[in-house]
Design a protein around this motif. Structure first.
Motif, PDB file in Angstrom:
ATOM      1  N   LEU A 505       0.823  -1.205   0.000  1.00  0.00           N
ATOM      2  CA  LEU A 505       0.000   0.000   0.000  1.00  0.00           C
ATOM      3  C   LEU A 505       0.859   1.259   0.000  1.00  0.00           C
ATOM      4  O   LEU A 505       0.549   2.240  -0.679  1.00  0.00           O
ATOM      5  CB  LEU A 505      -0.921   0.007   1.218  1.00  0.00           C
ATOM      6  N   ILE A 506       1.934   1.244   0.767  1.00  0.00           N
ATOM      7  CA  ILE A 506       2.835   2.396   0.825  1.00  0.00           C
ATOM      8  C   ILE A 506       3.438   2.671  -0.546  1.00  0.00           C
ATOM      9  O   ILE A 506       3.467   3.813  -1.029  1.00  0.00           O
ATOM     10  CB  ILE A 506       3.953   2.166   1.862  1.00  0.00           C
ATOM     11  N   GLU A 507       3.929   1.621  -1.197  1.00  0.00           N
ATOM     12  CA  GLU A 507       4.593   1.795  -2.486  1.00  0.00           C
ATOM     13  C   GLU A 507       3.628   2.217  -3.589  1.00  0.00           C
ATOM     14  O   GLU A 507       4.010   2.947  -4.511  1.00  0.00           O
ATOM     15  CB  GLU A 507       5.305   0.495  -2.882  1.00  0.00           C
ATOM     16  N   SER A 508       2.391   1.759  -3.516  1.00  0.00           N
ATOM     17  CA  SER A 508       1.433   2.066  -4.587  1.00  0.00           C
ATOM     18  C   SER A 508       0.753   3.415  -4.400  1.00  0.00           C
ATOM     19  O   SER A 508       0.012   3.863  -5.283  1.00  0.00           O
ATOM     20  CB  SER A 508       0.368   0.968  -4.659  1.00  0.00           C
ATOM     21  N   SER A 509       0.978   4.090  -3.278  1.00  0.00           N
ATOM     22  CA  SER A 509       0.350   5.390  -3.013  1.00  0.00           C
ATOM     23  C   SER A 509       1.355   6.509  -3.252  1.00  0.00           C
ATOM     24  O   SER A 509       2.466   6.480  -2.725  1.00  0.00           O
ATOM     25  CB  SER A 509      -0.159   5.452  -1.572  1.00  0.00           C
ATOM     26  N   GLN A 510       0.935   7.505  -4.027  1.00  0.00           N
ATOM     27  CA  GLN A 510       1.844   8.616  -4.309  1.00  0.00           C
ATOM     28  C   GLN A 510       1.611   9.797  -3.374  1.00  0.00           C
ATOM     29  O   GLN A 510       2.450  10.691  -3.292  1.00  0.00           O
ATOM     30  CB  GLN A 510       1.715   9.045  -5.767  1.00  0.00           C
ATOM     31  N   LEU A 511       0.484   9.825  -2.704  1.00  0.00           N
ATOM     32  CA  LEU A 511       0.225  10.816  -1.660  1.00  0.00           C
ATOM     33  C   LEU A 511      -0.395  10.108  -0.466  1.00  0.00           C
ATOM     34  O   LEU A 511      -1.303   9.288  -0.634  1.00  0.00           O
ATOM     35  CB  LEU A 511      -0.730  11.902  -2.158  1.00  0.00           C
ATOM     36  N   ILE A 512       0.084  10.420   0.733  1.00  0.00           N
ATOM     37  CA  ILE A 512      -0.447   9.815   1.946  1.00  0.00           C
ATOM     38  C   ILE A 512      -0.904  10.930   2.877  1.00  0.00           C
ATOM     39  O   ILE A 512      -0.094  11.779   3.279  1.00  0.00           O
ATOM     40  CB  ILE A 512       0.623   8.949   2.652  1.00  0.00           C
ATOM     41  N   PHE A 513      -2.188  10.946   3.194  1.00  0.00           N
ATOM     42  CA  PHE A 513      -2.745  11.983   4.057  1.00  0.00           C
ATOM     43  C   PHE A 513      -3.107  11.380   5.417  1.00  0.00           C
ATOM     44  O   PHE A 513      -3.932  10.463   5.494  1.00  0.00           O
ATOM     45  CB  PHE A 513      -3.961  12.637   3.412  1.00  0.00           C
ATOM     46  N   CYS A 514      -2.476  11.907   6.469  1.00  0.00           N
ATOM     47  CA  CYS A 514      -2.696  11.418   7.828  1.00  0.00           C
ATOM     48  C   CYS A 514      -3.610  12.383   8.585  1.00  0.00           C
ATOM     49  O   CYS A 514      -3.720  13.559   8.246  1.00  0.00           O
ATOM     50  CB  CYS A 514      -1.363  11.292   8.562  1.00  0.00           C
ATOM     51  N   MET A 515      -4.241  11.863   9.639  1.00  0.00           N
ATOM     52  CA  MET A 515      -5.188  12.666  10.400  1.00  0.00           C
ATOM     53  C   MET A 515      -4.540  13.407  11.571  1.00  0.00           C
ATOM     54  O   MET A 515      -5.010  14.471  11.960  1.00  0.00           O
ATOM     55  CB  MET A 515      -6.324  11.776  10.926  1.00  0.00           C
ATOM     56  N   ASP A 516      -3.486  12.845  12.150  1.00  0.00           N
ATOM     57  CA  ASP A 516      -2.842  13.518  13.282  1.00  0.00           C
ATOM     58  C   ASP A 516      -1.357  13.194  13.325  1.00  0.00           C
ATOM     59  O   ASP A 516      -0.849  12.411  12.513  1.00  0.00           O
ATOM     60  CB  ASP A 516      -3.521  13.162  14.606  1.00  0.00           C
ATOM     61  N   LYS A 517      -0.661  13.789  14.274  1.00  0.00           N
ATOM     62  CA  LYS A 517       0.786  13.636  14.380  1.00  0.00           C
ATOM     63  C   LYS A 517       1.196  12.188  14.621  1.00  0.00           C
ATOM     64  O   LYS A 517       2.219  11.723  14.114  1.00  0.00           O
ATOM     65  CB  LYS A 517       1.330  14.513  15.511  1.00  0.00           C
ATOM     66  N   LYS A 518       0.402  11.481  15.435  1.00  0.00           N
ATOM     67  CA  LYS A 518       0.742  10.091  15.739  1.00  0.00           C
ATOM     68  C   LYS A 518       0.724   9.232  14.475  1.00  0.00           C
ATOM     69  O   LYS A 518       1.551   8.325  14.327  1.00  0.00           O
ATOM     70  CB  LYS A 518      -0.227   9.521  16.771  1.00  0.00           C
ATOM     71  N   ASN A 519      -0.207   9.519  13.571  1.00  0.00           N
ATOM     72  CA  ASN A 519      -0.254   8.776  12.309  1.00  0.00           C
ATOM     73  C   ASN A 519       1.011   9.013  11.489  1.00  0.00           C
ATOM     74  O   ASN A 519       1.620   8.081  10.964  1.00  0.00           O
ATOM     75  CB  ASN A 519      -1.465   9.201  11.462  1.00  0.00           C
ATOM     76  N   ILE A 520       1.406  10.287  11.400  1.00  0.00           N
ATOM     77  CA  ILE A 520       2.623  10.630  10.648  1.00  0.00           C
ATOM     78  C   ILE A 520       3.847   9.997  11.291  1.00  0.00           C
ATOM     79  O   ILE A 520       4.733   9.470  10.610  1.00  0.00           O
ATOM     80  CB  ILE A 520       2.774  12.162  10.550  1.00  0.00           C
ATOM     81  N   LEU A 521       3.905  10.037  12.624  1.00  0.00           N
ATOM     82  CA  LEU A 521       5.038   9.453  13.336  1.00  0.00           C
ATOM     83  C   LEU A 521       5.160   7.968  13.020  1.00  0.00           C
ATOM     84  O   LEU A 521       6.263   7.466  12.750  1.00  0.00           O
ATOM     85  CB  LEU A 521       4.876   9.670  14.839  1.00  0.00           C
ATOM     86  N   TYR A 522       4.046   7.246  13.047  1.00  0.00           N
ATOM     87  CA  TYR A 522       4.083   5.814  12.753  1.00  0.00           C
ATOM     88  C   TYR A 522       4.574   5.561  11.326  1.00  0.00           C
ATOM     89  O   TYR A 522       5.438   4.702  11.091  1.00  0.00           O
ATOM     90  CB  TYR A 522       2.705   5.185  12.928  1.00  0.00           C
ATOM     91  N   ILE A 523       4.040   6.317  10.361  1.00  0.00           N
ATOM     92  CA  ILE A 523       4.424   6.121   8.958  1.00  0.00           C
ATOM     93  C   ILE A 523       5.919   6.367   8.771  1.00  0.00           C
ATOM     94  O   ILE A 523       6.629   5.569   8.143  1.00  0.00           O
ATOM     95  CB  ILE A 523       3.621   7.061   8.033  1.00  0.00           C
TER      96      ILE A 523
END
Length: 581
Positions: A505-523
């Motif tokens: 999923l990561i490789e096939s997505s060209q834009l990743i939109f997260c909802m909060d800081k914790k989501n971005i931190l995990y990614i």
């Protein structure tokens, strides 16, 4: 050094347990040869107690490893071959007919399987009256849902019935987990059931206690007991332990179990011990050397050499001198990471958390000369020095990565940096317009699935998108409050089933939109190379750029969150120039 004239092959040299076996034999003057794997750079091959090494393939490639070992044993004579860990023991057990050309320190097949399969071990223990945790055994996924209502209290321990499983991709090592609620239990059980059966056990209070045993045909020749001082929150080997005198009740239980198993060789019997009630429960039996072996040797209980004596010279030759109690032994690397986790953890009644004052008081064991180290030994200093040097480099690298990660998350979540998002979206629109957009939140049951369905509704499904999360398990439905609130925006979450983020999923997505800081931190922690395509959805609008999680809140809270997401999706579509309804 005094030479015994015997030669022993130790099948491993990369862990402190392997090193303890090598050192225990070397201290007694035995000629020790250790196996190393291709491209392995273990500090312990620098030990003065090693006569030489032999290179074998990666032991995860079982077939090639066994074939190479059999070929080597045909060419070279050893008085004894010692498999020190689960991988080597299990590989040899499954290929006994190929390896019966040498004397190998492994019990007979029936005894081995009685401890390899944890369910059998517990059945045998219960037959002879040894307390075991209450629980359930699951064989397949649907079993987990059926026993949910039978679990009266949490936490529970979710354990694989077999901790080592052969798969098409090689041997897989499985670990137990603590579950503090129904969802965590189902998630943990579901992950383990992909490989083996699962035991759901009650939580047993107290501390970990171990008993090391050397036995011959069910007769216990030597016993050694210790307590865990530092216990990892999520299970695993203890990083700091102390030798204690033999407890009569636990010793009798251990000897009875060994006798019932007709065990030959070394074994570690693990208990949970509650000092307040003096109750104990059997946790598991491991039929090989254990992670706390350096403590035994430091306490003058030289199990590797006693095992050598039993197999080479006979059981009557084993030196059964009493060991020293009150000796502490620390694994430096593991204990540093234990300390970091301990500082982060809370102090609830189920936690293994120790107050900082108690941790600092342990310095007295150093001053009293009661403390030893797994890796550092005055008589063999080089391996320990290499370990400490590598640890310093490793810690420095981790600190640098943490700082780098914090800077990246701060940038991506900063409103000023968020203004540059328009430039990125313009570039995406001009040059990468065929890519997929992914929306991410924690569980993929509330925020990100709504964002996905809002996107698909507004674009009439003409622009590829996906939603995913990283918490819980796959296949969870959206809560009723989410479904009701989403209807206000013509979004149907009735059939939503959560899915977990993966590499594809990561490789096939060209834009990743997260909802909060914790989501971005995990990614960013999991996939650091995604910085260029990872964004905070809230940066598209004004005000608070984080979208809070409405999980377990009322419909009005969901509605407020969904109104914000729906508005932001409209802005995103406009700035991307996506095809709209």
């Amino acid at each position: 050094m005094r030479q015994k004239g015997t030669k022993v092959l130790v099948l491993g040299s990369c862990t402190t347990r392997d090193y303890a076996v090598i050192r225990g034999l070397g201290l007694a003057g035995v000629n020790v040869v250790a196996s190393v794997e291709d491209n392995q750079n273990s500090p312990f091959v620098r030990s003065r107690y090693l006569m030489s090494t032999v290179t074998l393939p990666d032991k995860m490639d079982v077939a090639n490893w066994v074939e190479a070992l059999a070929s080597h044993l045909k060419e070279t004579h050893y008085d004894l071959v010692i498999p020190p860990d689960d991988y080597t023991c299990h590989a040899i057990h499954n290929n006994r007919w190929l390896l019966d050309i040498a004397r190998i320190a492994l019990p007979d097949a029936d005894s081995w399987e009685n401890i390899y399969y944890k369910e059998r071990t517990f059945d045998i223990a219960q037959e002879i009256g040894i307390p075991v945790p209450e629980g359930f055994v699951l064989k397949q996924r649907q079993d987990a849902s059926e026993i949910v209502d039978q679990v009266l209290s949490y936490p529970v321990v979710v354990k694989p019935l077999s901790s080592k499983v052969d798969t098409d991709e090689g041997m897989v090592w499985l670990k137990h987990e603590y579950a503090y609620n129904k969802d965590e239990m189902l998630a943990a059980a579901g992950n383990l059931l992909k490989f083996t059966g699962v035991s759901i056990q009650e939580y047993c209070p107290g501390v970990g206690m171990g008993v090391g045993v050397l036995a011959h045909r069910g007769e216990s020749l030597y016993c050694f007991q210790w307590l865990r001082v530092h216990e990892p929150e999520k299970g695993g080997a203890s990083s700091y332990r102390v030798s204690v005198p033999l407890d009569n009740d636990i010793m009798q239980a251990s000897k009875s179990l060994i006798k019932k198993l007709s065990w030959t060789g070394v074994a570690m019997i693990e208990y949970r011990y509650d000092a307040d009630t003096r109750r104990y429960w059997l946790m598991e039996v491991n039929g090989r050397f254990w992670g706390s072996l350096p403590l035994a040797i430091a306490s003058k209980a030289n199990f590797p050499y006693m095992l050598h004596q039993m197999y080479v010279e006979g059981p009557n030759s084993v030196n059964t001198q009493a060991y020293k109690s009150g000796i502490y032994c620390r694994n430096i690397e593991k204990d540093i990471f234990w300390l970091i986790e301990n500082l982060k953890s809370g102090g609830d009644k189920y936690s293994h958390h120790l107050p900082l004052s108690k941790v600092l008081s342990e310095i007295k064991q150093v001053l009293l000369l009661h403390e030893r180290f797994d890796e550092l030994n005055m008589g063999d200093p080089v391996p320990g020095i290499v370990v400490v040097y590598r640890l310093i480099i490793n810690l420095a690298s981790r600190i640098f990565k943490k700082i780098k990660l914090k800077v990246m998350v701060t940038l991506l979540c900063n409103p000023f940096f968020g203004r540059l998002l328009n430039v990125r979206l313009w570039f995406y629109r001009k040059f990468l317009s065929k890519g997929k957009v992914m929306f991410v939140c924690f569980g993929n049951i509330c925020r990100s699935p709504f964002a996905y369905h809002s996107w698909m509704r507004k674009t009439s499904g003409k622009n590829a998108a996906v939603s995913a999360g990283y918490g819980g398990r796959s296949g969870r439905p959206s809560p009723a409050e989410a479904i009701e609130a989403a209807r206000e925006y013509d979004v149907d979450l009735e059939l939503n089933q959560s899915q977990l983020i993966d590499e594809q999923l990561i490789e096939s997505s060209q834009l990743i939109f997260c909802m909060d800081k914790k989501n971005i931190l995990y990614i960013l922690e999991t996939w650091p190379d995604t910085f260029h395509k990872c964004f905070l959805l809230g940066n598209l609008g004004g005000g608070d750029n984080e979208i809070s999680d409405p999980y377990r809140k009322d419909v009005s809270e969901f509605s407020s969150v969904y109104k914000k997401i729906d508005h932001l999706i409209g802005i995103l579509i406009h700035r991307l120039g996506a095809r709209q309804e």
